[in-house]
Scaffold this motif. Sequence first.
Motif, PDB file in Angstrom:
ATOM      1  N   ALA A 186       9.856   1.027   0.670  1.00 36.50           N
ATOM      2  CA  ALA A 186       9.329   1.248   2.012  1.00 36.50           C
ATOM      3  C   ALA A 186      10.413   1.437   3.063  1.00 36.50           C
ATOM      4  O   ALA A 186      10.109   1.491   4.256  1.00 36.50           O
ATOM      5  CB  ALA A 186       8.425   0.081   2.414  1.00 36.50           C
ATOM      6  N   ARG A 217       1.691   7.770   7.575  1.00 32.34           N
ATOM      7  CA  ARG A 217       2.097   6.450   7.088  1.00 32.34           C
ATOM      8  C   ARG A 217       0.872   5.565   6.999  1.00 32.34           C
ATOM      9  O   ARG A 217      -0.012   5.617   7.864  1.00 32.34           O
ATOM     10  CB  ARG A 217       3.123   5.811   8.033  1.00 32.34           C
ATOM     11  CG  ARG A 217       3.496   4.382   7.660  1.00 32.34           C
ATOM     12  CD  ARG A 217       4.433   3.756   8.685  1.00 32.34           C
ATOM     13  NE  ARG A 217       4.685   2.352   8.388  1.00 32.34           N
ATOM     14  CZ  ARG A 217       3.932   1.344   8.812  1.00 32.34           C
ATOM     15  NH1 ARG A 217       2.875   1.581   9.583  1.00 32.34           N
ATOM     16  NH2 ARG A 217       4.227   0.094   8.483  1.00 32.34           N
ATOM     17  N   SER A 251      -0.504   1.472   5.772  1.00 33.18           N
ATOM     18  CA  SER A 251      -0.232   0.112   5.325  1.00 33.18           C
ATOM     19  C   SER A 251      -1.561  -0.606   5.143  1.00 33.18           C
ATOM     20  O   SER A 251      -2.579  -0.218   5.723  1.00 33.18           O
ATOM     21  CB  SER A 251       0.632  -0.617   6.357  1.00 33.18           C
ATOM     22  OG  SER A 251       0.760  -1.987   6.041  1.00 33.18           O
ATOM     23  N   GLY A 267       1.837  -4.299   8.661  1.00 33.96           N
ATOM     24  CA  GLY A 267       2.340  -4.528   7.323  1.00 33.96           C
ATOM     25  C   GLY A 267       3.387  -3.520   6.901  1.00 33.96           C
ATOM     26  O   GLY A 267       3.584  -2.482   7.537  1.00 33.96           O
ATOM     27  N   ARG A 268       4.058  -3.828   5.806  1.00 30.67           N
ATOM     28  CA  ARG A 268       5.049  -2.921   5.229  1.00 30.67           C
ATOM     29  C   ARG A 268       4.362  -1.640   4.768  1.00 30.67           C
ATOM     30  O   ARG A 268       3.229  -1.665   4.289  1.00 30.67           O
ATOM     31  CB  ARG A 268       5.750  -3.599   4.062  1.00 30.67           C
ATOM     32  CG  ARG A 268       6.790  -2.745   3.361  1.00 30.67           C
ATOM     33  CD  ARG A 268       7.496  -3.518   2.258  1.00 30.67           C
ATOM     34  NE  ARG A 268       8.363  -4.559   2.798  1.00 30.67           N
ATOM     35  CZ  ARG A 268       9.128  -5.344   2.044  1.00 30.67           C
ATOM     36  NH1 ARG A 268       9.119  -5.228   0.724  1.00 30.67           N
ATOM     37  NH2 ARG A 268       9.895  -6.260   2.610  1.00 30.67           N
ATOM     38  N   SER A 269       5.054  -0.517   4.892  1.00 29.38           N
ATOM     39  CA  SER A 269       4.487   0.768   4.501  1.00 29.38           C
ATOM     40  C   SER A 269       4.085   0.752   3.034  1.00 29.38           C
ATOM     41  O   SER A 269       4.880   0.390   2.161  1.00 29.38           O
ATOM     42  CB  SER A 269       5.500   1.900   4.730  1.00 29.38           C
ATOM     43  OG  SER A 269       5.874   1.987   6.082  1.00 29.38           O
ATOM     44  N   GLY A 270       2.850   1.169   2.774  1.00 28.93           N
ATOM     45  CA  GLY A 270       2.399   1.336   1.404  1.00 28.93           C
ATOM     46  C   GLY A 270       2.534   2.776   0.953  1.00 28.93           C
ATOM     47  O   GLY A 270       2.711   3.062  -0.231  1.00 28.93           O
ATOM     48  N   ALA A 295       7.752   5.187  -0.139  1.00 32.10           N
ATOM     49  CA  ALA A 295       6.986   3.946   0.029  1.00 32.10           C
ATOM     50  C   ALA A 295       5.954   3.747  -1.077  1.00 32.10           C
ATOM     51  O   ALA A 295       5.846   2.657  -1.632  1.00 32.10           O
ATOM     52  CB  ALA A 295       6.319   3.864   1.400  1.00 32.10           C
ATOM     53  N   SER A 296       5.191   4.771  -1.409  1.00 32.65           N
ATOM     54  CA  SER A 296       4.225   4.627  -2.501  1.00 32.65           C
ATOM     55  C   SER A 296       4.901   4.721  -3.864  1.00 32.65           C
ATOM     56  O   SER A 296       4.345   4.270  -4.872  1.00 32.65           O
ATOM     57  CB  SER A 296       3.136   5.698  -2.397  1.00 32.65           C
ATOM     58  OG  SER A 296       3.686   6.999  -2.459  1.00 32.65           O
ATOM     59  N   HIS A 341       1.893  -5.243  -1.406  1.00 30.55           N
ATOM     60  CA  HIS A 341       1.594  -4.315  -0.314  1.00 30.55           C
ATOM     61  C   HIS A 341       0.753  -3.129  -0.770  1.00 30.55           C
ATOM     62  O   HIS A 341       0.485  -2.229   0.025  1.00 30.55           O
ATOM     63  CB  HIS A 341       2.895  -3.835   0.329  1.00 30.55           C
ATOM     64  CG  HIS A 341       3.719  -4.947   0.893  1.00 30.55           C
ATOM     65  ND1 HIS A 341       3.409  -5.599   2.058  1.00 30.55           N
ATOM     66  CD2 HIS A 341       4.849  -5.540   0.424  1.00 30.55           C
ATOM     67  CE1 HIS A 341       4.301  -6.546   2.301  1.00 30.55           C
ATOM     68  NE2 HIS A 341       5.185  -6.526   1.324  1.00 30.55           N
ATOM     69  N   ARG A 389      -2.046   3.500  -4.025  1.00 29.02           N
ATOM     70  CA  ARG A 389      -0.912   4.297  -3.545  1.00 29.02           C
ATOM     71  C   ARG A 389      -1.019   5.743  -4.031  1.00 29.02           C
ATOM     72  O   ARG A 389      -0.732   6.677  -3.279  1.00 29.02           O
ATOM     73  CB  ARG A 389       0.404   3.670  -4.012  1.00 29.02           C
ATOM     74  CG  ARG A 389       0.724   2.308  -3.394  1.00 29.02           C
ATOM     75  CD  ARG A 389       2.012   1.744  -3.976  1.00 29.02           C
ATOM     76  NE  ARG A 389       2.262   0.375  -3.645  1.00 29.02           N
ATOM     77  CZ  ARG A 389       3.004  -0.066  -2.621  1.00 29.02           C
ATOM     78  NH1 ARG A 389       3.555   0.806  -1.801  1.00 29.02           N
ATOM     79  NH2 ARG A 389       3.194  -1.361  -2.421  1.00 29.02           N
TER      80      ARG A 389
END
Length: 282
Positions: free
Chosen positions: A120, A184, A186, A191-194, A213-214, A250, A256
Motif C-alpha cells: 500500500a 483508491r 479501503s 484505513g490503509r489502501s486495499g 496496493a491490491s 486490510h 482485491r
Amino acid sequence: MDINTITDLVPTADPAHWRPGDAWLGGGTVLFSYGSQSLQRLLDITRAGWEPLTVREDGLEIAATCTVAELYAFAGDLPAAAADWTALELLRPCCDAFVASFKVWNVSTVGGNICTALPAGPMTSLTAALDGQALVLSPDGTARTQPVTELVTGDGQTSLAPGELLRSVTLPATALQARTALRRLSLSNLGRSGVLVIGRVDPDGAFILTVTASTVRPVQLRFGSVPGRAELRAALDAAIEFPLYHDDVHGLPQWRQYMTERLSEEIRAELAADPQAREAAQ
C-alpha cells in the motif's frame, strides 16, 4: 519499539561506509515503529543536503530524502517549467493516501516509503505509475538505474542488495504530460489502501495502467491506445495471477481482485472519453 543495540549514529550518504549491521536512516517512521535487536549503526542520510525536488527539462527528480510534506507543498506551487505536467495532479491524492498525521508527513520520506515496499505504499504507487526511474548507489562506488516497478519485488521486498542506497527517483517528462485518473479504495474511511490503481494516457496516445496496493508488487499494463473493456479485463487476468493479490487484514484477495477489475474499468472509461468533449460539457 526499542532499538537498544545501536552504538553509533553516522551522518553519511556514502554507501562505501556501509557494513553489515548498518541501516540507512531517512525519516525512520517504519524503523522506529518496528524496532530491531540486531542493528549496530544507523547511517543518517538526512543531512546529505539533497535538493528535495528538482525540475529539469527531461523530468522531475525526487530525492529519496524528500518528505511527504515537501512533495505535497510542491504540488500547490508548481514552477512555470512544470506548467504542462498535468500528471502532477496525482501528487496530492497519493500523499493523502498515507492517511497519516502532519507529524508523519514532516519526517516520512519518499525513498523510505518505496524501500519499505509495503503493497500500500503510496509513493511506490505514484512513482511506478509515472515510469519512475530509481537511481541506486552501491557500496563499490557504482550506480545504476532501475524502474520502480522492478525495484519493489514483493511485500517488504526489493531488488536492493546489502548496502545499496536509493538516491532519487526521476519521473520522465513524457509521463508527466499525460492525462491521468486515480482510484483508491479501503475497507474503512481512514484505513490503509486495499486497492490503488492509476491510469494514464500519454501524449502519443499510449494507455498505461498501474495496479498497486491490491497486489504484493506493482503491476503495469501498457497498450498502444486505450483498450476496450474486454481487452483490458483479459490483460488484467493474464498479468495478475491470483497468488499475486495481497492477503491481510486490510482486504481478502478475492475482494482485491474484484475491486481492481472494477476500478480499472472506471479508469479506462474515464480516459477513453474525449477530453475536449468533456470540457465542453462542463
